[in-house]
Design an enzyme around this catalytic site. Structure first.
Site, PDB file in Angstrom:
ATOM      1  N   ARG A  98       0.765  -1.309   0.014  1.00 39.28           N
ATOM      2  CA  ARG A  98      -0.115   0.038  -0.112  1.00 39.28           C
ATOM      3  C   ARG A  98       0.865   1.330   0.228  1.00 39.28           C
ATOM      4  O   ARG A  98       1.821   1.136   0.522  1.00 39.28           O
ATOM      5  CB  ARG A  98      -0.971   0.071   1.157  1.00 39.28           C
ATOM      6  N   TYR A 241      -1.415  -3.353  -6.888  1.00 43.49           N
ATOM      7  CA  TYR A 241      -1.182  -4.335  -5.793  1.00 43.49           C
ATOM      8  C   TYR A 241      -2.431  -3.897  -4.662  1.00 43.49           C
ATOM      9  O   TYR A 241      -2.536  -2.882  -4.334  1.00 43.49           O
ATOM     10  CB  TYR A 241       0.279  -3.917  -5.249  1.00 43.49           C
ATOM     11  N   LYS A 250      -9.531  -1.769   1.605  1.00 41.75           N
ATOM     12  CA  LYS A 250      -9.284  -0.581   2.273  1.00 41.75           C
ATOM     13  C   LYS A 250      -9.964   0.555   1.885  1.00 41.75           C
ATOM     14  O   LYS A 250     -10.308   1.603   3.019  1.00 41.75           O
ATOM     15  CB  LYS A 250      -7.658  -0.275   2.620  1.00 41.75           C
ATOM     16  N   HIS A 270     -10.812  -1.692  11.231  1.00 42.18           N
ATOM     17  CA  HIS A 270      -9.729  -2.728  10.847  1.00 42.18           C
ATOM     18  C   HIS A 270      -9.851  -3.829  11.934  1.00 42.18           C
ATOM     19  O   HIS A 270      -8.844  -4.082  12.674  1.00 42.18           O
ATOM     20  CB  HIS A 270      -8.565  -1.938  10.813  1.00 42.18           C
ATOM     21  N   SER A 292      -1.677  -3.270  10.820  1.00 39.19           N
ATOM     22  CA  SER A 292      -1.407  -4.360   9.535  1.00 39.19           C
ATOM     23  C   SER A 292      -0.506  -5.293  10.053  1.00 39.19           C
ATOM     24  O   SER A 292       0.616  -4.791  10.850  1.00 39.19           O
ATOM     25  CB  SER A 292      -1.019  -3.460   8.353  1.00 39.19           C
ATOM     26  N   CYS A 294      -0.259  -7.876  11.945  1.00 40.45           N
ATOM     27  CA  CYS A 294       0.221  -8.178  13.654  1.00 40.45           C
ATOM     28  C   CYS A 294      -0.487  -9.250  13.845  1.00 40.45           C
ATOM     29  O   CYS A 294      -0.795  -9.841  14.994  1.00 40.45           O
ATOM     30  CB  CYS A 294      -0.721  -7.176  14.384  1.00 40.45           C
ATOM     31  N   GLY A 295      -0.699 -10.228  12.688  1.00 40.42           N
ATOM     32  CA  GLY A 295      -1.165 -11.628  12.961  1.00 40.42           C
ATOM     33  C   GLY A 295      -2.866 -11.704  13.117  1.00 40.42           C
ATOM     34  O   GLY A 295      -3.478 -12.764  13.811  1.00 40.42           O
ATOM     35  N   LYS A 296      -3.464 -10.798  12.451  1.00 41.17           N
ATOM     36  CA  LYS A 296      -5.005 -10.786  12.688  1.00 41.17           C
ATOM     37  C   LYS A 296      -5.558 -12.324  11.901  1.00 41.17           C
ATOM     38  O   LYS A 296      -6.328 -12.791  12.724  1.00 41.17           O
ATOM     39  CB  LYS A 296      -5.666  -9.822  11.875  1.00 41.17           C
ATOM     40  N   THR A 297      -4.881 -12.627  10.755  1.00 40.15           N
ATOM     41  CA  THR A 297      -5.279 -13.852  10.163  1.00 40.15           C
ATOM     42  C   THR A 297      -5.123 -14.899  11.034  1.00 40.15           C
ATOM     43  O   THR A 297      -5.766 -15.940  11.273  1.00 40.15           O
ATOM     44  CB  THR A 297      -4.651 -14.063   8.828  1.00 40.15           C
ATOM     45  N   ASN A 298      -3.895 -15.057  12.040  1.00 35.86           N
ATOM     46  CA  ASN A 298      -3.581 -16.424  12.586  1.00 35.86           C
ATOM     47  C   ASN A 298      -4.632 -16.281  13.913  1.00 35.86           C
ATOM     48  O   ASN A 298      -4.983 -17.243  14.099  1.00 35.86           O
ATOM     49  CB  ASN A 298      -2.099 -16.100  13.340  1.00 35.86           C
ATOM     50  N   ASP A 317      -9.982  -9.405   8.609  1.00 33.97           N
ATOM     51  CA  ASP A 317      -9.232  -8.006   8.513  1.00 33.97           C
ATOM     52  C   ASP A 317     -10.144  -6.934   8.975  1.00 33.97           C
ATOM     53  O   ASP A 317      -9.973  -5.802   9.372  1.00 33.97           O
ATOM     54  CB  ASP A 317      -8.879  -7.841   7.044  1.00 33.97           C
ATOM     55  N   ASN A 407       5.910  -9.006   1.991  1.00 36.85           N
ATOM     56  CA  ASN A 407       4.576  -8.475   1.991  1.00 36.85           C
ATOM     57  C   ASN A 407       3.843  -9.364   1.019  1.00 36.85           C
ATOM     58  O   ASN A 407       2.842  -8.982   0.480  1.00 36.85           O
ATOM     59  CB  ASN A 407       4.483  -7.034   1.672  1.00 36.85           C
ATOM     60  N   ARG A 409       1.311 -12.119  -0.592  1.00 31.85           N
ATOM     61  CA  ARG A 409      -0.064 -12.423  -0.168  1.00 31.85           C
ATOM     62  C   ARG A 409      -0.521 -13.572  -0.975  1.00 31.85           C
ATOM     63  O   ARG A 409      -0.089 -14.341  -1.783  1.00 31.85           O
ATOM     64  CB  ARG A 409      -0.820 -11.029  -0.596  1.00 31.85           C
ATOM     65  N   ARG A 440       1.755  -4.609  18.241  1.00 33.71           N
ATOM     66  CA  ARG A 440       3.153  -5.350  18.444  1.00 33.71           C
ATOM     67  C   ARG A 440       3.925  -4.452  19.518  1.00 33.71           C
ATOM     68  O   ARG A 440       4.346  -3.444  18.879  1.00 33.71           O
ATOM     69  CB  ARG A 440       3.604  -5.313  16.883  1.00 33.71           C
ATOM     70  N   ASN A 537      -2.751 -18.305  22.730  1.00 34.50           N
ATOM     71  CA  ASN A 537      -3.574 -17.067  22.743  1.00 34.50           C
ATOM     72  C   ASN A 537      -5.173 -17.168  23.261  1.00 34.50           C
ATOM     73  O   ASN A 537      -5.679 -16.499  23.725  1.00 34.50           O
ATOM     74  CB  ASN A 537      -3.494 -16.298  21.544  1.00 34.50           C
TER      75      ASN A 537
END
Ligand code: OXD
Ligand code: MN
Length: 642
Positions: A98, A241, A250, A270, A292, A294-298, A317, A407, A409, A440, A537
């Protein structure tokens, strides 16, 4: 769907070009919204593509477009055994993330964009964009992609149409949103919709009609990502991209939607969205905001290590949260796919994501193995002996450069996620029980803390800071303030956005969700992570669930409520008592320094900062002073703070 002011006249009238000069296919009979029909013709007339295709998001369309891109050399088909129906794209090395410094909010009034956004006057910006877009699609196909953000016809859902000359963007949109005639049919004569115009900015014929050779990843050194909140429109030029090109993500779902949400009393955030189920069957819905990468998908796909607990995925996201008719806050994931960061993802760190991206996936800027599979740093402990790197060069472990771009994807449909919650389909959203803020942070912020009130929660959200990662351009590892993880995504003045959060809380009253802050990234003196993270977690999530249901207690501290005694289930976890103490340590001196930085940060927003947040800062300082004093006196922190 909530009616909004009609957009009948939001675009300039069509140029006086006779209709016969309109590129083929631009005019579509039966489009119920006259403004939309005119807009497509206007953009086609401006950009002069060779053909116009209205996308329907079908499998047949996916196959046709991906076949064409393979043929043209802009996609590489992966080994069909390992990754059926999946592809690799390699971007231009100058188009990999981005572009925040080329992102503009073009509100009528500069002060509405606020100090955290770049601003341009809408008139001047439109004039410049019209110049850039003039005939920029010569020789290309223009795709018109109608989509719904959220379930079609849902109470919180919204509609949009993106025009693009990038087939990569068109197929990615069919993964990331609900594309097709069913979405188009929802856009009635007075239905609000968001208009997005995107071009890679590289025509295939010059102004004399001479052919220009295409490249695998067309783009333009001049780049713009512009938002016109008063028009509900987005114009993006020069980049293919991610968030620069997939405008519903976004640009719409955060920047434009945040302005719509401000006007209508809801929140566009977000945030990931999960359903957490306890061993006794009680279910909780959590919306968690992180900057962005910081492991949101995990977290959205977490596999709990705690027996009997289950996490199911609703979104990774973006969440739209809106007070429902019953007075509770309800949320949807407006997207329909993942655009996740690949590096660091492995069978160990996120087995669910690895399964999700096994088929029907577009990978961008990852490395290619000799067997036609994909690889990135962290996928396996041992890298393969030979790869083709993200730039198309031969690579060996001795190359000294990353094989995948940091980055890089994967773009995969959410329906392929094996932990997808049934609630994902809930047209009116899920009730939100807790809001979680994360970032983080190597120091200061404990593993988990509960805000004392909504206002305190908004203060925590407003003061989130995080160390930067590859998702943002610029140096990695800098600490930057990223309020609500929304620094690059709030479409208006950040301080007004904080006030809006306070207003939404006031409207929710005692139905407002509880608010928490988490930090998986705190490090000890020796620089190692204090908390194992990932599946562990779930212990923190379980504690949060306990707080919601009243099963666990808090110890007050100067910065909020910390888990009391055995409330945080550590059974079976090998963690040293000293690490645990460090994880929850609240150092008043360090926090007081952070308060000074917060004050300087608030000052950037002048008198638009809500007084409530200044009062929260005063309150925090006085409690930290008391804690510092008591530490000198030798009495326990909890007693003083209580
Ligand atoms: C993203 C981001 O791509 O936040 O989700 O950068
Ligand atoms: Mn994001």
């Amino acid at each position: 769907m909530q009616p909004q002011a009609t957009h009948e006249h939001r675009f300039p009238p069509l140029p006086a070009t006779p209709l016969t000069d309109v590129p083929d296919g631009a005019w579509r009979h039966g489009v119920a919204n006259p403004d939309l029909a005119r807009w497509v013709v206007r953009i086609a007339t401006l950009t002069r593509p060779d053909a116009v295709v209205w996308c329907d998001g079908s499998e047949a369309e996916w196959s046709r477009l991906t076949d064409e891109m393979v043929e043209a050399g802009s996609l590489i088909r992966l080994d069909p055994g390992a990754h059926p129906d999946s592809f690799l794209a390699r971007s231009d090395p100058a188009d990999v993330a981005r572009i925040e410094d080329r992102t503009f909010i073009c509100s009528q009034d500069a002060s509405d964009a606020g100090p955290t956004n770049n601003w341009r006057a809408p008139g001047g910006m439109h004039a410049e964009l019209d110049g850039l877009f003039a005939e920029c699609m010569r020789g290309r196909t223009m795709y018109v992609v109608p989509y719904s953000m959220g379930p079609i016809g849902g109470a919180i859902s919204r509609l949009g149409v993106q025009i693009t000359d990038s087939p990569y963007a068109a197929v990615s949109l069919s993964v990331m949103t609900r594309v097709g005639d069913h979405a188009l049919a929802e856009i009635g004569p007075d239905t609000p919709w968001v208009a997005g115009v995107h071009s890679v900015g590289m025509p295939l014929r010059d102004h004399r009609g001479r052919r220009i050779e295409d490249v695998a990843w067309p783009s333009n050194p001049t780049k713009y990502v512009c938002h016109f909140p008063e028009e509900s429109s987005i114009w993006s030029f020069g980049s293919g991209y991610g968030g620069n090109a997939l405008l519903p993500k976004k640009c719409f779902a955060l920047r434009i939607a945040s302005t719509i949400a401000r006007d209508e009393g809801w929140l566009a955030e977000h945030m990931l969205l999960i359903k957490l189920t306890a061993p006794d069957g009680r279910a909780f819905h959590l919306a968690a905001s992180f900057p962005s990468a910081c492991g949101k998908t995990n977290l959205a796909m977490l596999q709990p290590t705690l027996p009997g607990w289950r996490v199911e995925t609703i979104g990774d996201d973006i969440a739209w949260l809106r007070p429902g008719p019953d007075g509770t806050l309800r949320a949807i994931n407006p997207e329909a796919g993942f655009f996740g960061v690949a590096p660091g993802t492995s069978v160990e760190s996120n087995p669910v994501a690895m399964d999700t991206m096994r088929r029907h996936t577009i990978f961008t800027n990852v490395a290619l193995t000799d067997d036609g599979e994909v690889w990135w740093e962290g996928k396996t402990a041992e890298p393969p002996a030979h790869l083709i790197d993200w730039q198309g060069y031969h690579w060996t472990p001795d190359s000294g450069t990353p094989a995948a771009h940091p980055n890089a994807r994967f773009t995969a449909p959410i329906e392929q996620c094996r932990t997808l919650a049934e609630d994902w389909h809930a047209a009116d959203g899920v009730p939100v029980d807790a809001i979680v803020f994360g970032g983080r942070r190597t120091t200061n912020v404990p593993l988990v803390v509960q805000a004392e009130s909504w206002a305190h929660g908004v203060f925590i959200g407003a003061t989130v800071a995080s160390e930067t990662t590859a998702a943002q351009e610029g140096a990695v590892g800098r600490l930057r303030r990223d309020p609500f993880g929304m620094l690059p995504f709030v479409g208006y003045d950040m301080a007004d956005y904080w006030q809006h959060w306070l207003d939404v809380g006031a409207a929710l009253g005692d139905r407002a969700p509880a608010v928490f802050q988490v930090n998986w990234f705190r490090r000890g003196e020796d620089g190692t992570f204090l908390w194992p993270g990932f599946g562990e977690n779930a212990r923190v999530l379980a504690w949060i669930a306990g707080r919601i249901s009243g099963d666990t207690a808090v110890t007050d501290s100067a910065i909020g409520g910390l888990p009391e005694g055995a409330g945080l289930d550590l059974d079976g976890l090998d963690i040293a008592p000293s690490a645990l103490a460090e994880l929850f340590d609240v150092d008043p001196e360090a926090w007081l320094r952070e308060c000074d930085e917060t004050e300087t940060f608030f000052d950037e927003f002048g008198d638009r900062v809500p007084q409530v947040l200044r009062t929260e800062l005063d309150h925090l300082r006085s409690r930290l002073h008391a804690a510092a004093q008591s530490a000198t006196d030798g009495s326990p922190l909890s007693e003083v703070a209580a």
